[in-house]
Motif scaffolding. Structure first.
Motif, mmCIF file in Angstrom:
data_model
loop_
_atom_site.group_PDB
_atom_site.id
_atom_site.type_symbol
_atom_site.label_atom_id
_atom_site.label_comp_id
_atom_site.label_asym_id
_atom_site.label_seq_id
_atom_site.Cartn_x
_atom_site.Cartn_y
_atom_site.Cartn_z
ATOM 1 N N ALA A 1 2.289 3.896 -24.259
ATOM 2 C CA ALA A 1 2.872 2.587 -23.966
ATOM 3 C C ALA A 1 1.832 1.491 -24.158
ATOM 4 C CB ALA A 1 3.429 2.560 -22.551
ATOM 5 N N SER A 2 2.298 0.279 -24.422
ATOM 6 C CA SER A 2 1.414 -0.872 -24.625
ATOM 7 C C SER A 2 0.932 -1.391 -23.283
ATOM 8 C CB SER A 2 2.149 -1.967 -25.395
ATOM 9 O OG SER A 2 1.350 -3.134 -25.470
ATOM 10 N N ILE A 3 -0.370 -1.406 -23.082
ATOM 11 C CA ILE A 3 -0.946 -1.900 -21.826
ATOM 12 C C ILE A 3 -0.679 -3.389 -21.678
ATOM 13 C CG2 ILE A 3 -3.089 -2.221 -20.546
ATOM 14 C CD1 ILE A 3 -4.148 0.318 -21.819
ATOM 15 N N ASP B 1 1.818 -5.194 -22.919
ATOM 16 C CA ASP B 1 3.219 -5.435 -22.570
ATOM 17 C C ASP B 1 3.479 -5.125 -21.102
ATOM 18 O OD1 ASP B 1 3.620 -6.168 -25.178
ATOM 19 O OD2 ASP B 1 4.516 -4.243 -25.792
ATOM 20 N N ALA B 2 2.894 -4.053 -20.607
ATOM 21 C CA ALA B 2 3.046 -3.714 -19.185
ATOM 22 C C ALA B 2 2.421 -4.783 -18.307
ATOM 23 C CB ALA B 2 2.416 -2.353 -18.901
ATOM 24 N N ARG B 3 1.255 -5.286 -18.711
ATOM 25 C CA ARG B 3 0.576 -6.329 -17.943
ATOM 26 C C ARG B 3 1.432 -7.595 -17.872
ATOM 27 N NH1 ARG B 3 -3.815 -6.452 -20.598
ATOM 28 N NH2 ARG B 3 -5.105 -5.233 -19.150
ATOM 29 N N GLN B 4 1.971 -8.014 -18.980
ATOM 30 C CA GLN B 4 2.783 -9.228 -18.998
ATOM 31 C C GLN B 4 4.055 -9.058 -18.171
ATOM 32 O OE1 GLN B 4 1.776 -12.085 -20.143
ATOM 33 N NE2 GLN B 4 -0.158 -11.144 -20.833
ATOM 34 N N ALA B 5 4.657 -7.891 -18.229
ATOM 35 C CA ALA B 5 5.870 -7.655 -17.445
ATOM 36 C C ALA B 5 5.586 -7.701 -15.948
ATOM 37 C CB ALA B 5 6.470 -6.301 -17.840
ATOM 38 N N ILE B 6 4.467 -7.106 -15.532
ATOM 39 C CA ILE B 6 4.119 -7.096 -14.103
ATOM 40 C C ILE B 6 3.740 -8.496 -13.636
ATOM 41 C CG2 ILE B 6 2.489 -6.202 -12.411
ATOM 42 C CD1 ILE B 6 2.379 -3.623 -14.048
ATOM 43 N N ASP C 1 -4.722 12.432 -18.230
ATOM 44 C CA ASP C 1 -4.253 13.335 -19.275
ATOM 45 C C ASP C 1 -2.798 13.074 -19.653
ATOM 46 O OD1 ASP C 1 -6.728 14.501 -19.247
ATOM 47 O OD2 ASP C 1 -6.140 16.037 -17.777
ATOM 48 N N TYR C 2 -2.045 12.479 -18.746
ATOM 49 C CA TYR C 2 -0.618 12.307 -19.008
ATOM 50 C C TYR C 2 -0.161 10.861 -18.825
ATOM 51 C CZ TYR C 2 -0.256 12.181 -13.927
ATOM 52 O OH TYR C 2 -0.403 11.859 -12.627
ATOM 53 N N ALA C 3 -1.017 9.960 -18.282
ATOM 54 C CA ALA C 3 -0.598 8.585 -18.030
ATOM 55 C C ALA C 3 -1.813 7.675 -17.966
ATOM 56 C CB ALA C 3 0.192 8.493 -16.724
ATOM 57 N N VAL C 4 -1.534 6.362 -18.088
ATOM 58 C CA VAL C 4 -2.545 5.323 -17.903
ATOM 59 C C VAL C 4 -2.328 4.733 -16.514
ATOM 60 C CG1 VAL C 4 -3.453 3.133 -18.731
ATOM 61 C CG2 VAL C 4 -2.614 4.818 -20.371
ATOM 62 N N HIS C 5 -3.352 4.822 -15.662
ATOM 63 C CA HIS C 5 -3.254 4.341 -14.290
ATOM 64 C C HIS C 5 -3.680 2.877 -14.241
ATOM 65 C CE1 HIS C 5 -2.660 8.390 -12.527
ATOM 66 N NE2 HIS C 5 -3.359 8.777 -13.594
ATOM 67 N N ASN D 1 10.758 -2.102 -11.330
ATOM 68 C CA ASN D 1 11.887 -2.753 -12.004
ATOM 69 C C ASN D 1 11.427 -3.533 -13.230
ATOM 70 O OD1 ASN D 1 13.641 -1.728 -10.069
ATOM 71 N ND2 ASN D 1 13.505 -3.550 -8.772
ATOM 72 N N SER D 2 10.255 -4.199 -13.122
ATOM 73 C CA SER D 2 9.761 -4.978 -14.260
ATOM 74 C C SER D 2 9.388 -4.071 -15.429
ATOM 75 C CB SER D 2 8.559 -5.821 -13.832
ATOM 76 O OG SER D 2 7.478 -4.993 -13.422
ATOM 77 N N LEU D 3 8.800 -2.908 -15.160
ATOM 78 C CA LEU D 3 8.452 -1.972 -16.234
ATOM 79 C C LEU D 3 9.706 -1.386 -16.873
ATOM 80 C CD1 LEU D 3 5.399 -0.100 -14.636
ATOM 81 C CD2 LEU D 3 5.361 -1.861 -16.406
ATOM 82 N N GLU D 4 10.705 -1.076 -16.058
ATOM 83 C CA GLU D 4 11.938 -0.531 -16.613
ATOM 84 C C GLU D 4 12.658 -1.570 -17.469
ATOM 85 O OE1 GLU D 4 14.143 0.848 -13.300
ATOM 86 O OE2 GLU D 4 12.995 2.718 -13.080
ATOM 87 N N MET D 5 12.623 -2.852 -17.065
ATOM 88 C CA MET D 5 13.253 -3.905 -17.867
ATOM 89 C C MET D 5 12.516 -4.110 -19.188
ATOM 90 S SD MET D 5 14.239 -6.751 -14.980
ATOM 91 C CE MET D 5 14.840 -7.861 -16.257
ATOM 92 N N ALA D 6 11.220 -3.789 -19.209
ATOM 93 C CA ALA D 6 10.439 -3.905 -20.442
ATOM 94 C C ALA D 6 10.573 -2.664 -21.315
ATOM 95 C CB ALA D 6 8.973 -4.169 -20.103
#
Length: 391
Positions: free
Chosen positions: A282-284, A286-291, A316-320, A348-353
Motif C-alpha cells: 500500500a502507498s504510505i 496515500d495512507a498518511r493523507q487519508a489519516i 514481514d506482513y505489514a507497515v506499522h 474508516n479513513s483507510l477503508e474509504m481510501a
C-alpha cells in the motif's frame, strides 16, 4: 420488719427535705430565716420574671425596628444582598447578647461576671466578623501576587486557626484565666500529641511541602501509582482527586510526597500516540493523507503542533504506522474514549481510501514425526456388521 420500714421512710424524707431546701436557696432564700416563706419567694420570682419580660420586649422592639430600617433603606443605600445579610447577622447577635445580659442583671449575677461576659461577647463578635471576612480580604490581597488556589487555601486555613486561637485566648482572659499558663500547658499537650500522632504530623508537613513546591495544583490531572484523576482539593492532611468515574480518592500527603506523581496537565498540550498498520504494497503517502484528513475534522485535535503520521516499523506482513496528535489539557479526562474514537476514525479513513488493514499472519512449524503409521491405522474398519436390509 417495722424498724426497717421506719428507717427507709426517714431516709427518703431526708432526701426530699434536702431537695426542698436546695430549691429554696437557688431561688434566693436563706436557711437562717427559720421558716421558708414560699409566698414571698414566689412574689420575688414573679417580679424578676416580669422585669425580664419587659427588658426582652424593649430589646426585641429595637431589634425589629433596626431590621425594618435596613429593609426599607436597602434600595436607597444600594446595599447588596450580602451586605444586608451581614447587617442582619450583626443585629441578631447584638439582640441575643443584650437579652442574655439583661437576664443576668435580674437574676442576681455579680457585676464583675456581667462585665466580663459583655467584654467576652464583644470580642467573640469581633473575631467572628474577622473570621467570616478573612477569606474575601485574603483573596483580594493575594490577587495582586497571582498565587495559585492551593497557596491561597493554605493561608486561609492557617489564618482561620490563628483567629480561633486568639479568640479563645481573649475570651478566656476576660474571665481571669492565666493565658500564659494555658498556652504553656497546651504546648506540652501538643508535644505529647505530636509524638502520639506522628503520621498526622508527617502528612501536615508533606502538605505544606506540596503547596510550597507546587509540583501539582488544584485542577491538574495527575497519575500516582495506579490512581489517576483531577486534583480537587489539597488540605493539610490529604489530597483529594476526582477520577473518571466521578469518585473522590483521598490520598495522604505523606504518600503523595514519597511517590512518583505524573502531572499530565503541567504543560499547555498533551501528545497521544495511536498505532495502526497497512499492507506492504500500500502507498504510505496515500495512507498518511487519508489519516490526516480524518484528524483535521476532529475538534479535539490541535492544529498546532500539527498531527503527524510516520512509519514506526516495516514488518514481514505489514507497515506499522504511528499516528501522533496533540490535545488540550481539558481533554485529559477523556483520554480513553479519545483514543478509542481515533482508532475508529483511522480505520474508516483507510477503508474509504481503498486500503485494508492486514491481519496478523501466523505460521506454525511442526517437527517431523518419526512415528510410522501402520496399515491397520489407515484402513477402514471392516468389522462393522451390515445393516439388516429388511430394516
Amino acid at each position: 420488719m417495722q424498724p426497717i420500714q421506719i428507717s427507709l421512710a426517714d431516709f427518703f424524707h431526708k432526701i426530699f427535705y434536702d431537695l426542698y431546701q436546695s430549691i429554696y436557696v437557688s431561688l434566693g432564700g436563706s436557711l437562717d430565716d427559720g421558716v421558708i416563706n414560699w409566698a414571698e419567694r414566689g412574689i420575688r420570682f414573679l417580679e424578676v420574671g416580669i422585669k425580664c419580660v419587659i427588658l426582652l420586649t424593649v430589646i426585641g422592639f429595637f431589634y425589629w425596628l433596626f431590621v425594618y430600617i435596613v429593609k426599607h433603606l436597602k434600595c436607597r443605600l444600594h446595599l447588596s444582598q450580602r451586605q444586608v445579610w451581614i447587617i442582619r447577622a450583626n443585629l441578631r447577635y447584638a439582640w441575643v447578647v443584650m437579652s442574655m445580659l439583661a437576664i443576668m442583671t435580674q437574676i442576681g449575677v455579680e457585676t464583675k461576671t456581667i462585665a466580663a461576659t459583655a467584654k467576652a461577647t464583644a470580642w467573640a463578635g469581633f473575631y467572628y466578623v474577622l473570621w467570616a471576612n478573612s477569606g474575601q480580604i485574603l483573596a483580594s490581597i493575594l490577587k495582586h501576587y497571582e498565587l495559585n488556589a492551593s497557596i491561597e487555601q493554605l493561608l486561609k486555613n492557617l489564618i482561620s486557626v490563628l483567629i480561633m486561637v486568639l479568640a479563645l485566648a481573649t475570651i478566656l482572659a476576660q474571665f481571669g484565666f492565666d493565658i500564659v499558663s494555658l498556652v504553656a500547658g497546651l504546648g506540652i499537650v501538643g508535644l505529647a500529641v505530636g509524638f502520639a500522632a506522628q503520621s498526622t504530623l508527617a502528612n501536615f508537613i508533606a502538605g505544606i511541602t506540596i503547596l510550597v513546591e507546587q509540583s501539582f495544583q488544584v485542577g491538574d490531572w495527575i497519575r500516582i501509582k495506579n490512581q489517576e484523576g483531577r486534583v480537587v482539593k489539597i488540605s493539610l492532611r490529604a489530597t483529594q482527586i476526582l477520577d473518571r468515574d466521578n469518585i473522590i480518592i483521598i490520598i495522604p500527603n505523606a504518600t503523595m510526597s514519597s511517590s512518583d506523581v505524573v502531572n499530565l496537565t503541567s504543560k499547555k498540550m498533551i501528545r497521544f500516540d495511536v498505532p495502526t498498520r497497512i499492507e506492504l504494497d500500500a502507498s504510505i503517502e496515500d495512507a498518511r493523507q487519508a489519516i490526516l484528513k480524518a484528524l483535521a475534522k476532529d475538534e479535539v485535535v490541535l492544529r498546532q503542533p500539527a498531527p503527524t503520521v510516520t512509519v514506526g516499523e516495516i514488518g514481514d506482513y505489514a507497515v506499522h504506522l504511528v499516528v501522533r496528535f496533540w490535545v488540550a489539557p481539558l481533554s485529559v479526562a477523556r483520554i480513553p474514549i479519545i483514543k478509542e474514537q481515533m482508532q475508529e476514525k483511522i480505520k474508516n479513513s483507510l477503508e474509504m481510501a481503498g486500503m485494508v488493514i492486514p491481519k496478523v499472519a501466523l505460521s506454525v512449524e511442526l517437527p517431523k514425526s518419526h512415528i510410522s503409521i501402520t496399515d491397520d491405522m489407515t484402513k477402514p474398519d471392516l468389522t462393522k456388521t451390515d445393516m439388516d436390509e429388511s430394516d
